[in-house]
Design a protein around this motif. Structure first.
Motif, short mmCIF file in Angstrom:
data_model
loop_
_atom_site.label_atom_id
_atom_site.label_comp_id
_atom_site.label_asym_id
_atom_site.label_seq_id
_atom_site.Cartn_x
_atom_site.Cartn_y
_atom_site.Cartn_z
N SER A 1 -43.70 -13.95 54.87
CA SER A 1 -43.56 -14.81 53.71
C SER A 1 -44.03 -14.10 52.45
CB SER A 1 -44.35 -16.11 53.91
OG SER A 1 -45.73 -15.83 54.09
N VAL A 2 -44.82 -13.05 52.62
CA VAL A 2 -45.29 -12.26 51.48
C VAL A 2 -44.54 -10.93 51.46
CG1 VAL A 2 -47.27 -11.16 50.39
CG2 VAL A 2 -47.57 -13.31 51.62
N PRO A 3 -43.69 -10.69 50.46
CA PRO A 3 -42.88 -9.46 50.45
C PRO A 3 -43.73 -8.21 50.24
CG PRO A 3 -42.63 -10.65 48.38
CD PRO A 3 -43.41 -11.54 49.30
N LYS A 4 -43.27 -7.11 50.84
CA LYS A 4 -43.89 -5.82 50.66
C LYS A 4 -42.97 -4.93 49.84
CE LYS A 4 -46.57 -5.86 54.98
NZ LYS A 4 -46.36 -7.28 55.28
N THR A 5 -43.51 -3.86 49.29
CA THR A 5 -42.70 -2.98 48.44
C THR A 5 -41.50 -2.42 49.21
OG1 THR A 5 -44.19 -1.14 48.99
CG2 THR A 5 -44.63 -2.34 46.95
N SER A 6 -41.69 -2.14 50.48
CA SER A 6 -40.61 -1.53 51.27
C SER A 6 -39.56 -2.54 51.73
CB SER A 6 -41.19 -0.80 52.49
OG SER A 6 -42.06 0.24 52.07
N ASP A 7 -39.72 -3.79 51.33
CA ASP A 7 -38.70 -4.80 51.62
C ASP A 7 -37.57 -4.77 50.59
OD1 ASP A 7 -40.24 -5.61 53.74
OD2 ASP A 7 -41.14 -7.29 52.69
N TYR A 8 -37.72 -3.97 49.55
CA TYR A 8 -36.74 -3.87 48.48
C TYR A 8 -36.17 -2.46 48.40
CZ TYR A 8 -38.84 -8.23 46.75
OH TYR A 8 -39.30 -9.51 46.63
N ALA A 9 -35.00 -2.35 47.80
CA ALA A 9 -34.45 -1.02 47.55
C ALA A 9 -35.28 -0.30 46.50
CB ALA A 9 -33.00 -1.13 47.09
N LEU A 10 -35.69 -1.03 45.47
CA LEU A 10 -36.45 -0.41 44.38
C LEU A 10 -37.50 -1.38 43.87
CD1 LEU A 10 -34.97 1.69 41.46
CD2 LEU A 10 -36.74 -0.01 41.01
N VAL A 11 -38.74 -0.86 43.74
CA VAL A 11 -39.85 -1.63 43.18
C VAL A 11 -40.57 -0.78 42.16
CG1 VAL A 11 -42.06 -2.76 43.64
CG2 VAL A 11 -40.18 -3.02 45.25
N SER A 12 -40.77 -1.34 40.97
CA SER A 12 -41.54 -0.66 39.93
C SER A 12 -42.81 -1.46 39.64
CB SER A 12 -40.73 -0.53 38.64
OG SER A 12 -41.49 0.12 37.64
N ASN A 13 -43.94 -0.77 39.63
CA ASN A 13 -45.21 -1.46 39.39
C ASN A 13 -45.49 -1.65 37.91
OD1 ASN A 13 -47.50 -2.73 40.53
ND2 ASN A 13 -48.77 -0.94 40.07
N THR A 14 -44.68 -1.00 37.05
CA THR A 14 -44.80 -1.16 35.60
C THR A 14 -43.40 -1.45 35.05
OG1 THR A 14 -44.58 1.23 35.31
CG2 THR A 14 -46.82 0.35 35.40
N ALA A 15 -43.29 -1.56 33.74
CA ALA A 15 -42.00 -1.88 33.11
C ALA A 15 -40.93 -0.86 33.51
CB ALA A 15 -42.16 -1.91 31.60
N THR B 1 -52.65 0.58 47.54
CA THR B 1 -53.40 1.77 47.11
C THR B 1 -53.34 2.82 48.22
OG1 THR B 1 -54.91 0.45 45.77
CG2 THR B 1 -55.67 2.65 46.42
N ILE B 2 -53.07 4.05 47.85
CA ILE B 2 -53.04 5.15 48.82
C ILE B 2 -54.46 5.68 49.01
CG2 ILE B 2 -52.21 7.48 49.31
CD1 ILE B 2 -49.74 6.85 47.66
N THR B 3 -54.89 5.78 50.26
CA THR B 3 -56.20 6.38 50.58
C THR B 3 -55.95 7.70 51.31
OG1 THR B 3 -57.17 4.17 50.80
CG2 THR B 3 -58.43 6.02 51.70
N PRO B 4 -56.05 8.84 50.61
CA PRO B 4 -55.72 10.14 51.23
C PRO B 4 -56.47 10.42 52.52
CG PRO B 4 -55.94 10.39 48.86
CD PRO B 4 -56.39 9.00 49.17
N ALA B 5 -57.74 10.06 52.59
CA ALA B 5 -58.55 10.39 53.76
C ALA B 5 -57.98 9.79 55.04
CB ALA B 5 -59.99 9.92 53.55
N ILE B 6 -57.37 8.61 54.94
CA ILE B 6 -56.81 7.96 56.12
C ILE B 6 -55.61 8.74 56.64
CG2 ILE B 6 -55.65 5.88 56.95
CD1 ILE B 6 -57.40 4.27 55.04
N ASN C 1 -49.30 10.95 46.86
CA ASN C 1 -50.45 10.71 45.98
C ASN C 1 -50.31 11.63 44.77
OD1 ASN C 1 -52.94 9.57 45.21
ND2 ASN C 1 -54.07 11.30 46.07
N GLY C 2 -49.24 11.40 44.03
CA GLY C 2 -48.86 12.24 42.89
C GLY C 2 -47.48 11.82 42.43
N ASN D 1 -47.70 6.70 43.79
CA ASN D 1 -48.57 5.96 42.89
C ASN D 1 -48.53 6.52 41.47
OD1 ASN D 1 -49.98 8.34 43.22
ND2 ASN D 1 -51.77 7.41 44.20
N GLN D 2 -47.54 7.42 41.23
CA GLN D 2 -47.32 7.91 39.88
C GLN D 2 -45.84 7.71 39.51
OE1 GLN D 2 -49.17 11.73 38.99
NE2 GLN D 2 -50.91 11.29 40.31
N THR D 3 -45.19 8.70 38.92
CA THR D 3 -43.84 8.50 38.38
C THR D 3 -42.78 9.12 39.28
OG1 THR D 3 -44.71 8.49 36.13
CG2 THR D 3 -42.35 8.88 36.36
N PHE D 4 -41.67 8.38 39.43
CA PHE D 4 -40.49 8.85 40.14
C PHE D 4 -39.46 9.28 39.09
CE2 PHE D 4 -36.32 8.26 42.04
CZ PHE D 4 -36.45 8.73 43.33
#
Length: 352
Positions: A125-139, A204-209, A279-280, A298-301
């Motif tokens: 019931s709660v969508p995830k980013t990978s449920d869409y073709a494209l998701v932008s976290n900013t404008a 959020t990406i956690t590199p250590a994991i 992570n870049g 988590n940066q720009t595509f």
């Protein structure tokens, strides 16, 4: 006198017989009434128990839907009580029969009587980013043509800010959703347009994991033709990655740096699949026209300004986008149809 006495006796016998018949009738009627009253009582008790069972079934469904909404794993077995009712609830993955579905097998016991019910509900019931073709976290703003999906599907788009698609010939084959305003220009949207909707959680990406779970690790490197082997392989690059060529097998590439796609990317077979967790930033080179895979950054595509880019099977979720030429993307529904695929590919929001 004797005749009168005989008549009187006959009359008494007739009265006695009449009384006996009457008593028999009354007894039969009383028994029938009592039997009817008992049956009615049992029916009423049964009806009330069925109402209690239905209320308990509904509570079980609501319990599982709440776990889904809170992002808690719903699959498993549960036991709970509601008044005199006890419910045993078994939740299993039903996606092999119906995509994105769970099956609820519920048995309610009330005073020794069992009531059973099966229910099919949506698994998310709660969508995830990978449920869409494209998701932008900013404008998201571009004057280039953007085509997502084909034939009315596999092109859903969402944004956690404004969306402005002003490129001529833009087509969104699916829904278009944004937390703020939407400007589709002269473009076509085959699904529902929903501005000012609920924000999608951007993980959020956690590199250590990722580094701890890696099956192979490298420093900055260049890879041409990537082949995955083993069970759920995870390639970890601690630095920048330059990538091109054919992707064979299925697996995950974690880049703790920037990803540059310097040459066309293709899948070797229909079973091939790759997820890039970066992570870049992600950038496509000046001559790259083809790509594949799930991209999470988590940066720009960034796409190239020199050529048109087509990602034929995949999805892109990014903090920001720079679409510098026409862009085509068709969603790979594998994760949507089977959430376990998202966990196998270690996509943020599905893993860890």
């Amino acid at each position: 006198m004797e005749q009168v006495e005989a008549v009187r006796r006959r009359q008494q016998g007739s009265v006695l017989l009449y009384v006996m018949v009457l008593l028999t009738i009354i007894s039969t009627l009383v028994g029938a009434v009592l039997l009817l009253s008992g049956s009615a009582y049992e029916m009423e008790v049964r009806r009330q128990d069925e109402v209690r069972a239905q209320a308990t079934f509904l509570s079980g469904v609501m319990f599982i839907e709440t776990r889904i909404k809170n992002g808690t794993e719903p699959i498993g077995s549960y036991t709970f009580s509601l008044g005199e009712a006890t419910c045993n609830l078994l939740v299993t993955d039903y996606s092999a029969v119906m995509p994105k579905a769970l099956y609820l097998d519920m048995t309610v016991t009330i005073k020794g009587k069992e009531f059973r019910r099966g229910e099919i509900i949506g698994s998310r019931s709660v969508p995830k980013t990978s449920d869409y073709a494209l998701v932008s976290n900013t404008a998201f703003t571009t004057s280039r043509r953007v085509v997502l999906g084909a034939f009315g599907e596999n092109g859903d788009m969402a944004g956690n800010a404004t969306i402005a698609l002003t490129g001529a010939g833009t087509v969104i084959n699916g829904v278009l959703e944004a937390v703020s305003s939407i400007n589709k220009g002269t473009g076509t949207v085959t699904g529902k347009i929903t501005p000012f909707t609920t924000r999608i959680t951007f993980p959020t990406i956690t590199p250590a994991i990722y580094q701890a779970a890696a099956t192979q690790s490298f420093g900055s490197t260049t890879i041409s033709n990537l082949t995955f082997s083993g069970v759920e392989p995870l390639l970890c690059v601690n630095g920048n990655l330059d990538l091109s060529g054919t992707i064979s097998g299925a697996g995950t590439v974690f880049v703790n740096g920037n990803l540059t796609v310097s040459g066309n990317l293709r899948y070797a077979t229909s079973q091939s699949r790759v997820a890039f967790v970066v992570n870049g930033g992600v950038e496509f080179g000046p001559n790259v026209t083809q790509g594949v895979g799930y991209f999470f950054t988590n940066q720009t595509f960034r796409t190239s300004s020199g050529v048109e880019l087509t990602i034929s099977r995949g999805a892109v979720a990014a903090q920001a986008f720079e679409i510098r030429n026409n862009f085509n993307l068709t969603y790979d529904p594998s994760v949507w149809e089977d959430p376990n695929e998202g966990r196998r590919l270690r996509l943020p929001g599905y893993w860890p």
